[in-house]
Motif scaffolding. Structure first.
Motif, PDB file in Angstrom:
ATOM      1  N   LEU A 184      -1.505  -2.339   2.510  1.00  0.00           N
ATOM      2  CA  LEU A 184      -1.175  -3.740   2.255  1.00  0.00           C
ATOM      3  C   LEU A 184       0.111  -3.774   1.452  1.00  0.00           C
ATOM      4  O   LEU A 184       0.350  -2.904   0.588  1.00  0.00           O
ATOM      5  N   PHE A 185       0.950  -4.784   1.724  1.00  0.00           N
ATOM      6  CA  PHE A 185       2.242  -4.861   1.040  1.00  0.00           C
ATOM      7  C   PHE A 185       2.542  -6.316   0.707  1.00  0.00           C
ATOM      8  O   PHE A 185       2.364  -7.214   1.540  1.00  0.00           O
ATOM      9  N   TYR A 186       2.989  -6.531  -0.541  1.00  0.00           N
ATOM     10  CA  TYR A 186       3.417  -7.865  -0.981  1.00  0.00           C
ATOM     11  C   TYR A 186       4.798  -7.740  -1.600  1.00  0.00           C
ATOM     12  O   TYR A 186       5.063  -6.835  -2.407  1.00  0.00           O
ATOM     13  N   LEU A 187       5.687  -8.637  -1.217  1.00  0.00           N
ATOM     14  CA  LEU A 187       7.045  -8.656  -1.756  1.00  0.00           C
ATOM     15  C   LEU A 187       7.394 -10.073  -2.190  1.00  0.00           C
ATOM     16  O   LEU A 187       7.227 -11.034  -1.420  1.00  0.00           O
ATOM     17  N   TYR A 188       7.839 -10.192  -3.427  1.00  0.00           N
ATOM     18  CA  TYR A 188       8.414 -11.442  -3.922  1.00  0.00           C
ATOM     19  C   TYR A 188       9.858 -11.153  -4.297  1.00  0.00           C
ATOM     20  O   TYR A 188      10.145 -10.189  -5.024  1.00  0.00           O
TER      21      TYR A 188
END
Length: 750
Positions: free
Chosen positions: A368-372
Motif C-alpha cells: 500500500l502506498f500513500y503520497l501527499y
C-alpha cells in the motif's frame, strides 16, 4: 565538514561496498548460486524488492556499482547517460529531466513529476530539483527500464532510477577524498561510521564542492557564467533491537548555488530579438545574471520485520525543497524576458509492503502506498517583450496539492524448475487540487484584476505487468513481458489559466536474453522492446505569454528499440564493460485537421501564421527580408517527427586495468568512451544536438591499500554539446554541458 568528519571516525563505521542488501529490507532468502572461483562477481540488485542476482530478474536493469562509477569519472546523476546509453538527460533550471528509452518529460516546473521515478533507498523523490544528486557513500545505482508500478510505491511510466547508499555495519570505516581541479575547484568527500553497540550502528557522509571560476563569462555584465557551489550531509542510524526487527533512521540536507542550468545563451546560428547573436562557447550576453539557490532536506524511517511467513517493510518519509531562482530567459543583452521564481515543495509518503519468505514455487508481494505533496510557486515575469501586450509584468501565484493512494502486488510461480511466470496488478487513485492566480500590470503601472483559477483533477487507474522467464541453461535465460503504466495528469503552475493535461498511458512489450558465458567471464544481456504511448504529455510554447509555457497532450507515440549491455573479465584485473541502445521514438500522430491539439512549430521572424495553414505540416510562411530575430510560433502537424531526447543510437565502452606495483602498491588505469547520435529538443525537430563523442579517463596509484592519488579528466576532447534548449518568442536559448575538466584527488580508506 572536514573537521566534523575527522572528529567522528572513531564513532562511525561502514558496510562493505559490495554488500548484498539495499538497506531497505532484509533479504528473505539467499541466492543459491555458487560464486565462481574466477570470473565476474555477482551483481545483487533489488529491482523486485528482493535481493536477487541481476541475471535472475526478468526486467531490463542496468546496475552500476560505486567502483564502476568512480573509475568512469561519473560522480553525479547528471552524468549517468555516459555510462547507461538508454538514459538521456536535459536540464531545466535546477531540475534534472531523465529520459529512459526515449520516455520522459520536458516540463520541470514545480509540481511536475517525471515520467521516470527517482528513488534513494526506497524513498520516492517527487520534486525534480532533487534528481541532480552528487554521488557519495553509495553502493550502486539501478536503472529499471519500462513501466514500474506493481512493486514500487509511486507509479512510473518509462522506468526508474534507484540510488542505494551504503549502510553502517559492524566494521569501523573511514573513506574520503579531497581534490583540486581546473576552474579553481575544490571538493571533498568523507564517509565515516562505527558500531555504537552490538545492535546499533551509525554513519555520516559529507560532501562539499566550491568552484571559484566559471566555465565562461557574462560578456554584458563582466561576471562569471557556469559556477557551482554544493554541500551536503547524509546520515543513517541502524538499530536491530530484535533478531527479527531492523530499523533504519536516515536524514539528509543539501544546498547549492549555481547557474549550470540557467546560464542561457543565444544558440549558435540563430538570431535573437533585435538582431542579437550568441557569443559561442560557455559565454553569455544576458543582461541579468542567472542564479538558482536550492535547499532540500528529508528524513525517513524504514522498518523491516520478519514475521516468519513474510517480511513486513514500512517506509515513512518527509521531504522539503526550496528553490529561489532568477534568470534571463532570452539570454541576450536586451531586457526582454526576466523571471524571479520562488518555489517550495513538501511531500509525505507512507509505504507498507509484505513479501513472502517462501523459496517457492509460489512467492508474492503486496503493498500500500500513500503520497501527499504540495508544490507552490510565486513568480514575477517582466521585460520589454511584454510591451506588445501593453504589459510591464505578470505576477503568478500557484499551488498544486496531490493526494495519491495505491495498492499493488505481484505473484511469481515456478511452473517447472526452469520456468516461472509473474503477474502484477496496481490500483492508483490521484486527487489533484489546483489554485492559481494571475495578476497583470500595465505599462502605465495600473494593476489589472486578478484572474483566479480553482480546479480539481481526479482519476483512478488499473495497471498491470505479466512476465515469463525460461532458463535455457544454468547461466542463460530468456524473458518476455507486457506492462501497462501511466503518468499522472497535472496542471502547469506557470500558466494558471491553461486547462490540465490528461494522464499519459503506455503499453510496453519486451523480450530479452540474459547470459553469463566463458566460465562467467562474459556477462551479456540483450533486449528488444516496443512501446505504444497515448496522450503523450508535451510542453508547448505559450504564444500569448513570452514568459510561460503550457502543457498539452499529443495524440500517440510509437517507440521501438534494441539494447545490449556487457561486462567482460579479460584477465585478472582487466575488466571491460559497455552497452548500446538503438532507438526509434516518433509521434505517430500530433496535430492535423482533426486533432484536439496542434503542435507548436517555430519560424524565424519575420514570419506569419495564416489561419488557412493551421493543422498542416508547414503552418508558417517566412516573409521576405533579413531575419530580424526571435521566433513566431505557428501550430500544425508534426506526425512522424522524433520525440525529444530520443537518440537514434547511443553507446558506451569503458574499462579498467589494475596491476601490482612493487610489493604493496597498485596502479589502476581507467577510461570511458561515450557516443551519442544526437537528439532533438522540441516536437518541430528544428532545435537539435548533432552527434558527439565523450571521453573520460583516470590514473590512480596506491602505495598501499589505505592511501592513493588519482589524476582524472572528464570530457577530454572538450566537446561542446547542449543539454537544454528552449525556443520562445525572443529566440532560441540553450545551456551547454560541462567543458573539459581535470584534476587530482588524494584518497584515503581506513
Amino acid at each position: 565538514m572536514t573537521a566534523a568528519a575527522i572528529a567522528v571516525p572513531a564513532l562511525l563505521s561502514a558496510q562493505p561496498a559490495n554488500a548484498q542488501s539495499s538497506g531497505n529490507a532484509e533479504p528473505s532468502t539467499a541466492i543459491n548460486r555458487a560464486e565462481p572461483a574466477s570470473g565476474l562477481s555477482e551483481i545483487i540488485v533489488t529491482a523486485q524488492l528482493r535481493a536477487e542476482n541481476l541475471q535472475d530478474v526478468p526486467i531490463a536493469v542496468s546496475a552500476v556499482t560505486a567502483d564502476m562509477l568512480a573509475q568512469s569519472g561519473v560522480d553525479t546523476s547528471r552524468d549517468l547517460p555516459q555510462i547507461v546509453p538508454s538514459v538521456q538527460l536535459t536540464r531545466s533550471g535546477p531540475s534534472g529531466l531523465f529520459f529512459i528509452r526515449g520516455v520522459g518529460t520536458t516540463n520541470a516546473a514545480a509540481g511536475e513529476e517525471g515520467a521516470n521515478a527517482f528513488y534513494v533507498d526506497g524513498v520516492y523523490l517527487g520534486d525534480l530539483s532533487q534528481t541532480i544528486n552528487n554521488f557519495n557513500s553509495i553502493e550502486r545505482v539501478e536503472v529499471l527500464k519500462g513501466p514500474q508500478g506493481t512493486l514500487f510505491g509511486r507509479n512510473a511510466t518509462g522506468g526508474l532510477i534507484h540510488i542505494i547508499t551504503r549502510e553502517p555495519g559492524q566494521e569501523a570505516r573511514l573513506d574520503g577524498k579531497i581534490g583540486y581541479s581546473n576552474y579553481s575547484t575544490v571538493d571533498a568527500q568523507v564517509y565515516a561510521a562505527v558500531p555504537i553497540s552490538d545492535t546499533i550502528s551509525a554513519d555520516v557522509a559529507l560532501t562539499s564542492k566550491y568552484q571559484r571560476d566559471g566555465w565562461g563569462r557574462n560578456l554584458t555584465r563582466d561576471t562569471k557564467n557556469g559556477i557551482n557551489e554544493y554541500r551536503g550531509i547524509r546520515s543513517k542510524l541502524v538499530a536491530r533491537p530484535l533478531d527479527t526487527l531492523k530499523l533504519t533512521l536516515s536524514g539528509d540536507y543539501f544546498s547549492s548555488a549555481d547557474n549550470l542550468g540557467l546560464g542561457w545563451r543565444l544558440a549558435d546560428g540563430t538570431v535573437g530579438t533585435g538582431g542579437t547573436v550568441g557569443p559561442g562557447g560557455h559565454d553569455t550576453t544576458a543582461n541579468h545574471d542567472a542564479l538558482t539557490k536550492l535547499r532540500l532536506w528529508g528524513v525517513s524511517l524504514t522498518g523491516a520485520l520478519d514475521l516468519g511467513f513474510a517480511d513486513l517493510t514500512s517506509i515513512t518519509a518527509l521531504r522539503r525543497t526550496s528553490n529561489n531562482s532568477h534568470f534571463d530567459v532570452d539570454g541576450g543583452p536586451l531586457n526582454l524576458v526576466n523571471i524571479e521564481y520562488l518555489a517550495k515543495g513538501r511531500t509525505f509518503q507512507q509505504e507498507l509492503r509484505l513479501a513472502s519468505t517462501s523459496s517457492g514455487p509460489l512467492t508474492w508481494q503486496a503493498g500500500l502506498f500513500y503520497l501527499y505533496s504540495r508544490a507552490s510557486t510565486d513568480q514575477n515575469q517582466n521585460g520589454d517583450a511584454f510591451a506588445a501586450q501593453s504589459l510591464r509584468e505578470i505576477d503568478i501565484i500557484s499551488s498544486l496539492t496531490t493526494r495519491s493512494y495505491a495498492a499493488f502486488g505481484e505473484l511469481t510461480y515456478a511452473i517447472t524448475p526452469t520456468t516461472t511466470v509473474t503477474g502484477g496488478l496496481r490500483y492508483t487513485q490521484d486527487v489533484r487540487d489546483f489554485d492559481g492566480t494571475q495578476t497583470p500590470t500595465l505599462l502605465t503601472g495600473a494593476v489589472l484584476p486578478t484572474t483566479t483559477v480553482l480546479s480539481r483533477l481526479k482519476y483512478s487507474e488499473f495497471t498491470y505487468r505479466a512476465a515469463l522467464r525460461q532458463e535455457l541453461a544454468e547461466d542463460v535465460s530468456l524473458y518476455a513481458s507486457i506492462n501497462r503504466g501511466f503518468k499522472a495528469g497535472t496542471y502547469s503552475l506557470q500558466s494558471p489559466t491553461s486547462p490540465p493535461v490528461n494522464p499519459q498511458f503506455i503499453m510496453a512489450y519486451e523480450a530479452g536474453i540474459k547470459s553469463e558465458l566463458l566460465d562467467r567471464r562474459l556477462r551479456l544481456n540483450v533486449s528488444a522492446y516496443h512501446y505504444d504511448i497515448d496522450d503523450y504529455q508535451v510542453r508547448s510554447a505559450a504564444a500569448a505569454n513570452p514568459g510561460a509555457n503550457i502543457l498539452l497532450n499529443a495524440a500517440t507515440v510509437k517507440v521501438d528499440g534494441l539494447e545490449a549491455e556487457f561486462e567482460a573479465l579479460i584477465v585478472d584485473g582487466f575488466r571491460v564493460f559497455g552497452g548500446a541502445n538503438l532507438l526509434r521514438s516518433k509521434y505517430q500522430r500530433f496535430g492535423g485537421p482533426d486533432s484536439d491539439f496542434q503542435a507548436p512549430i517555430s519560424y524565424p521572424r519575420p514570419a506569419t501564421c495564416p489561419p488557412s495553414l493551421v493543422g498542416t505540416a508547414d503552418p508558417g510562411v517566412l516573409l521576405p527580408g533579413p531575419r530580424t530575430g526571435g521566433l513566431a510560433t505557428c501550430f500544425g502537424d508534426v506526425s512522424g517527427n522524433y520525440t525529444p531526447l530520443a537518440s537514434k543510437f547511443a553507446a558506451s565502452l569503458g574499462g579498467s586495468y589494475t596491476f601490482d606495483v612493487g610489493q604493496t602498491g597498485s596502479l589502476r588505469l581507467s577510461a570511458l568512451y561515450n557516443y551519442n547520435s544526437g537528439y532533438v529538443f522540441e516536437p518541430d525537430n528544428v532545435a537539435r544536438q548533432a552527434s558527439f563523442h565523450l571521453l573520460n579517463g583516470s590514473i590512480e596509484y596506491r602505495p598501499s591499500e589505505q592511501v592513493g592519488i588519482e589524476f582524472w579528466a572528464s570530457n577530454l576532447t572538450d566537446t561542446e554539446y547542449v543539454v537544454q534548449d528552449l525556443s520562445t518568442a525572443t529566440g532560441v536559448t540553450e545551456v551547454l554541458a560541462p567543458p573539459r575538466t581535470y584534476g587530482v584527488n588524494l584518497k584515503f580508506n581506513f
